[in-house]
Design an enzyme around this catalytic site. Structure first.
Site, PDB file in Angstrom:
ATOM      1  N   ASN A 108       0.709  -1.287   0.106  1.00  0.00           N
ATOM      2  CA  ASN A 108      -0.081  -0.058   0.068  1.00  0.00           C
ATOM      3  C   ASN A 108       0.875   0.967   0.080  1.00  0.00           C
ATOM      4  O   ASN A 108       1.904   1.316   0.690  1.00  0.00           O
ATOM      5  CB  ASN A 108      -0.845  -0.012   1.357  1.00  0.00           C
ATOM      6  CG  ASN A 108      -1.796   1.229   1.263  1.00  0.00           C
ATOM      7  OD1 ASN A 108      -2.515   1.610   0.004  1.00  0.00           O
ATOM      8  ND2 ASN A 108      -2.035   1.868   2.470  1.00  0.00           N
ATOM      9  N   HIS A 110       0.577   5.288   1.310  1.00  0.00           N
ATOM     10  CA  HIS A 110      -0.154   6.005   2.171  1.00  0.00           C
ATOM     11  C   HIS A 110       0.665   7.312   2.110  1.00  0.00           C
ATOM     12  O   HIS A 110       1.707   7.664   2.322  1.00  0.00           O
ATOM     13  CB  HIS A 110      -0.263   5.366   3.500  1.00  0.00           C
ATOM     14  CG  HIS A 110      -1.212   6.297   4.462  1.00  0.00           C
ATOM     15  ND1 HIS A 110      -2.457   6.182   4.370  1.00  0.00           N
ATOM     16  CD2 HIS A 110      -0.896   7.041   5.500  1.00  0.00           C
ATOM     17  CE1 HIS A 110      -2.972   7.018   5.362  1.00  0.00           C
ATOM     18  NE2 HIS A 110      -2.178   7.685   6.027  1.00  0.00           N
ATOM     19  N   SER A 137       4.628   6.919   2.633  1.00  0.00           N
ATOM     20  CA  SER A 137       5.130   5.752   3.164  1.00  0.00           C
ATOM     21  C   SER A 137       4.616   4.543   2.317  1.00  0.00           C
ATOM     22  O   SER A 137       3.459   4.684   1.805  1.00  0.00           O
ATOM     23  CB  SER A 137       4.403   5.535   4.525  1.00  0.00           C
ATOM     24  OG  SER A 137       4.702   6.435   5.496  1.00  0.00           O
ATOM     25  N   ASP A 146      -3.285   0.646   7.899  1.00  0.00           N
ATOM     26  CA  ASP A 146      -2.132   1.675   7.747  1.00  0.00           C
ATOM     27  C   ASP A 146      -1.022   1.363   8.623  1.00  0.00           C
ATOM     28  O   ASP A 146      -0.225   2.441   8.865  1.00  0.00           O
ATOM     29  CB  ASP A 146      -2.579   3.199   7.911  1.00  0.00           C
ATOM     30  CG  ASP A 146      -3.488   3.529   6.546  1.00  0.00           C
ATOM     31  OD1 ASP A 146      -3.454   2.790   5.320  1.00  0.00           O
ATOM     32  OD2 ASP A 146      -4.307   4.478   6.763  1.00  0.00           O
TER      33      ASP A 146
HETATM   34  C1  GAR Z   1      -2.210   8.850  -3.239  1.00  0.00           C
HETATM   35  O1  GAR Z   1      -1.903  10.286  -3.158  1.00  0.00           O
HETATM   36  C2  GAR Z   1      -2.411   7.767  -2.335  1.00  0.00           C
HETATM   37  O2  GAR Z   1      -1.140   8.065  -1.654  1.00  0.00           O
HETATM   38  C3  GAR Z   1      -3.534   7.920  -1.525  1.00  0.00           C
HETATM   39  O3  GAR Z   1      -4.430   8.182  -2.515  1.00  0.00           O
HETATM   40  C4  GAR Z   1      -4.083   8.978  -3.508  1.00  0.00           C
HETATM   41  C5  GAR Z   1      -4.370   8.215  -4.857  1.00  0.00           C
HETATM   42  O4  GAR Z   1      -4.044   9.210  -5.958  1.00  0.00           O
HETATM   43  N1  GAR Z   1      -3.825   6.705  -0.976  1.00  0.00           N
HETATM   44  C6  GAR Z   1      -4.488   6.846   0.543  1.00  0.00           C
HETATM   45  O5  GAR Z   1      -4.865   7.902   0.934  1.00  0.00           O
HETATM   46  C7  GAR Z   1      -4.747   5.629   1.090  1.00  0.00           C
HETATM   47  N2  GAR Z   1      -5.447   5.368   2.395  1.00  0.00           N
HETATM   48  P1  GAR Z   1      -3.729   8.302  -7.370  1.00  0.00           P
HETATM   49  O6  GAR Z   1      -5.279   7.715  -7.729  1.00  0.00           O
HETATM   50  O7  GAR Z   1      -3.676   9.408  -8.429  1.00  0.00           O
HETATM   51  O8  GAR Z   1      -2.803   7.502  -7.337  1.00  0.00           O
END
Ligand code: GAR
Length: 211
Positions: A108, A110, A137, A146
């Site tokens: 994952n 985060h 992370s 997480d």
């Molecule tokens: C990313 O910033 C990722 O780190 C976050 O969602 C975004 C997705 O962007 N993930 C979380 O918040 C997980 N809890 P993307 O669809 O453009 O890759």
């Protein structure tokens, strides 16, 4: 070759970074065989189709219980026989049965310096706390939300005039650099989870996640 399935819910910019890495000379160490979304309108599905990758949707409302949804998700994913499963902005909490099934091959990303700011609105929370650094992370997924073993983190500075958007953008630059590297490590057999300890080339990674 090694097989990778990517789970998304939205824009899919991290998926795009992985697709681009796969197309690069260095490659990704394997092939993205499917992209699965819980949202039918996720833009990342379009990115998958553009790249000629199977784009699957299992709509969030399909089942009333998380367990039933996750069993259907497992069936869908296992049709593709992935060596690695990557969460890239997949915004559902996964059941223990799901996490157990893919133990050691589920990553994952985060948008915080874990263990700070688990859950949602990480950029807002970092700003509200007055932090002068923030970041991203990448970790193996375990039952603790997480909270799984850290592989690596990247830090960014928080600037005085940042808002959620500018800070998120700075973090995303690091996300797009870091995720392909970690996925390549895994697919090349260099990154493994031994018990609860991630190892790179047989050496334990620092608990802090900072290299
Ligand atoms: C990313 O910033 C990722 O780190 C976050 O969602 C975004 C997705 O962007 N993930 C979380 O918040 C997980 N809890 P993307 O669809 O453009 O890759």
């Amino acid at each position: 070759g090694r097989r990778l399935v990517v789970l998304i819910s939205g824009n899919g910019s991290n998926l795009q970074a992985l697709l681009d890495a796969q197309q690069s000379e260095e490659g990704l160490g394997g092939q993205i065989v499917a992209v699965v979304s819980d949202q039918a309108d996720a833009y990342g599905l379009e990115r998958a189709r553009q790249a000629g990758v199977a784009a699957e949707v299992l709509p969030a409302g399909t089942y009333t219980s998380r367990e039933d949804y996750d069993q259907a998700l497992i069936r869908l994913i296992d049709d593709y026989q992935p060596d690695l499963l990557v969460l890239a902005g997949f915004m559902r909490i996964l059941s223990p049965a799901f996490v157990l099934r893919y133990h050691g091959r589920l990553l994952n990303i985060h948008p915080s310096l874990l263990p700070k700011y688990k859950g949602l609105h990480t950029h807002r929370r970092a700003l509200e706390a007055g932090d002068n650094e923030h970041g991203v992370s990448i970790h193996f997924v375990t039952e603790e939300l997480d909270g799984g073993p850290l592989v690596i983190q990247a830090k960014v500075p928080v600037e005085v005039d940042d808002d959620e958007k500018t800070l998120a953008r700075r973090v995303q630059v690091k996300e797009h650099l870091l995720y392909p590297i970690v996925v390549r490590w895994f697919l090349q057999g260099r990154l493994q989870l031994q018990g609860d300890q991630p190892q790179l080339d047989g050496q334990p990674l620092p608990k802090s996640g900072v290299l």
